[in-house]
Write an enzyme that holds these catalytic residues in place. Structure first.
Site, mmCIF file in Angstrom:
data_model
loop_
_atom_site.group_PDB
_atom_site.id
_atom_site.type_symbol
_atom_site.label_atom_id
_atom_site.label_comp_id
_atom_site.label_asym_id
_atom_site.label_seq_id
_atom_site.Cartn_x
_atom_site.Cartn_y
_atom_site.Cartn_z
ATOM 1 N N HIS A 117 2.000 -7.806 -9.718
ATOM 2 C CA HIS A 117 0.914 -6.933 -10.163
ATOM 3 C C HIS A 117 1.343 -5.506 -9.869
ATOM 4 O O HIS A 117 1.640 -5.167 -8.726
ATOM 5 C CB HIS A 117 -0.389 -7.258 -9.436
ATOM 6 N N CYS A 118 1.403 -4.678 -10.906
ATOM 7 C CA CYS A 118 1.902 -3.312 -10.714
ATOM 8 C C CYS A 118 0.723 -2.349 -10.581
ATOM 9 O O CYS A 118 -0.001 -2.121 -11.550
ATOM 10 C CB CYS A 118 2.778 -2.912 -11.896
ATOM 11 N N PRO A 119 0.510 -1.787 -9.380
ATOM 12 C CA PRO A 119 -0.626 -0.862 -9.225
ATOM 13 C C PRO A 119 -0.426 0.431 -10.011
ATOM 14 O O PRO A 119 -1.389 1.084 -10.372
ATOM 15 C CB PRO A 119 -0.643 -0.585 -7.714
#
Ligand SMILES: [Zn+2]
Ligand SMILES: [Zn+2]
Length: 513
Positions: free
Chosen positions: A450-452
């Site tokens: 999951h890429c913030p």
């Protein structure tokens, strides 16, 4: 041959009702297997021992010699109970073929063999007994059906299977407890509470005895995993029990500071205070979100703008302190738990914005035409790929409610319903390399991470966009850095060779260019 599996020679004992007193810590209702000096000679074993140890040949022999398979032992327990609690599938098949009664009540708790298998978490045995027609909705001596027991002992795969086979997720036991209350009270992991809520368990039912809701039961135990799930699915933090206590009162009684803080936070979401304009703005979720989004822009802008001022150093210092004061006040007033989720994306946006603004305002005249063209082209490409990574479906695995139930039954009946292969939130079989994103609460095919910075999962649907985004970002940054060096060497009067390193900070602080 003797199997190496340790037999389970002790029947479950009845202390479950003791759990109903929230002031007493719960005792485990299953007695640990006692060490025993069983005769291990297959030719001398009695039929109960042979069943416990899984010695099918000995059981067959004794039954052939005339032992009645429905004859209870001195503890009022049948052979099927012992076979079920010890997960002896072959013996169960044999006993059923000899017309053993499936749902015979026995033991101290007046339970069926299925109840015993559920307590022990033997999913394959539960599946087998139910395939033969065992009834999971029957109540034991304490009023609990299969799903209540599975929740008490946090056997999530069994809970999933029973629900998929049609057991009511809000079924009330003999004391008015729902499966959700039991799992909130007894299961300290996310599941099966999350699973129950996902399939529609009502978090606001109250039990008959104390009129506690699931949230009360979780608060009694300080069960944060359950409390987080319950609130997320709409549990009422203001619900009162028979003694007019809310979950907050229970948290205070137990002096659980962390829980008190969290409940306050949960309630803060819903509270609206209209007394002053500031309070009205503060209690508005959208306003808080906008403030949290704008502040990183403001800070990054001022970090560049203040040193750039044509003012003495002390004016810059005062400006920096004022900025700190304003940001700190905004932080204390408007920021909430969502800031952690928003901050990366906002920094990502604002750095891109100021990078290109600075380039357009200061740097492009110091670059060659070719470099400017490459910078422009890679920027356009970078922004497009950034948008695509952020907005495209990363490969979320979709499933209808009926498909979910079918999958659970299929997996359970083929012995594959393991938590490593099955997502208990989405209730789907995890395809290879897929994973549940806890941030977005969904299963994503070929999940990478999951890429913030783009606020999205990276999976099969947007992985190529993500790689292209990073690829396009690289020439942007290299050319930007190169343009900065050109700018400094052409615009600044000092040089490293002539003036040394001290010249650089003094340019910024003292404005001596
Ligand atoms: Zn999932
Ligand atoms: Zn995600």
């Amino acid at each position: 041959m003797m199997e190496e599996v340790k037999p389970y020679p002790v029947q479950p004992s009845g202390e479950t009702l003791g759990y109903y007193d929230p002031h007493n810590p719960p005792a485990d209702s299953i007695t640990e297997p006692k060490s025993e000096n069983a005769k291990t000679d297959p030719d001398q074993m009695d039929i109960v021992k042979a069943t416990q140890y899984g010695m099918i040949d000995r059981v067959r022999k004794l039954v052939d010699e005339g032992y009645d398979v429905n004859e209870p032992d001195p503890e009022n327990v049948t052979l099927l109970h012992w076979a079920a609690i010890n997960n002896r599938a072959e013996i169960v098949r044999y006993l059923v073929s000899k017309e053993a009664i499936l749902d015979k009540l026995g033991g101290d708790l007046n339970s069926t063999p299925l109840h015993w298998a559920v307590r022990q978490g033997h999913l394959p045995m539960v599946v087998l007994l139910m395939q033969y027609g065992a009834d999971p909705s029957l109540r034991d001596g304490e009023g609990c059906s299969g799903i209540h027991l599975a929740c008490q002992f946090a056997h999530t795969p069994i809970v999933a299977y029973l629900i998929a086979k049609g057991q009511d997720v809000n079924m009330i036991d003999g004391n008015g407890m729902t499966p959700l209350m039991w799992s909130s009270y007894k299961a300290f992991s996310m599941d099966p509470t999350r699973l129950l809520l996902t399939v529609g368990a009502n978090p606001n039912i109250q039990d008959k005895k104390f009129e506690n809701g699931a949230l009360h039961w979780a608060a009694v135990q300080g069960n944060m995993a359950a409390i987080n799930c319950l609130v997320k699915f709409g549990a009422d933090t203001y619900m009162e029990n028979k003694s007019h206590q809310t979950c907050m009162d229970l948290a205070k009684l137990r002096r659980n500071g962390y829980l008190i803080m969290r409940i306050k936070e949960f309630r803060g979401e819903a509270e609206v205070d209209n007394s002053t304009i500031l309070k009205r703005l503060k209690s508005n979720k959208t306003v808080r979100k906008r403030v949290m989004q704008i502040v990183p822009f403001l800070v990054i802008f001022l970090m560049g703008a203040i040193p750039q001022l044509s003012q003495p150093w002390w004016v810059k210092l005062i400006a920096a302190l004022c900025t700190y004061g304003v940001v700190y006040t905004l932080f204390r007033t408007f920021f909430d738990h969502r800031f952690g989720e928003l901050v990366s994306l906002c920094i990502s946006f604002s750095t891109k914005f100021f990078l290109h603004t600075t380039y357009a305002y200061f740097l492009w005249p110091h670059q060659s035409l070719l470099h400017n063209v490459i910078f422009f082209a890679s920027s356009v490409c970078m922004y497009y790929q950034f948008w695509a990574t952020m907005k495209r479906d990363p490969g979320v695995i979709q499933c209808s409610q009926e498909d979910r139930k079918r999958t659970i039954i299929e997996l359970a009946e083929t012995g594959q319903l393991e938590l490593s292969k099955f997502c208990t939130t989405c209730l789907i079989k995890r395809p290879i390399r897929s994973k549940h994103c806890s941030h977005c609460d969904r299963c994503v095919a070929r999940f990478d991470h999951h890429c913030p910075w783009v606020d999205n999962c990276i999976g099969s649907g947007n992985h190529h966009h993500f790689v292209l985004y990073l690829t396009a970002l690289l020439p942007c940054l290299v050319l930007y850095f190169y343009a900065c060096i050109n700018y400094w060497s052409e615009e600044c009067t000092t040089t490293f060779q002539d003036d040394g390193f001290r010249a650089y900070p003094s340019q910024v602080l003292l404005n001596k260019v």
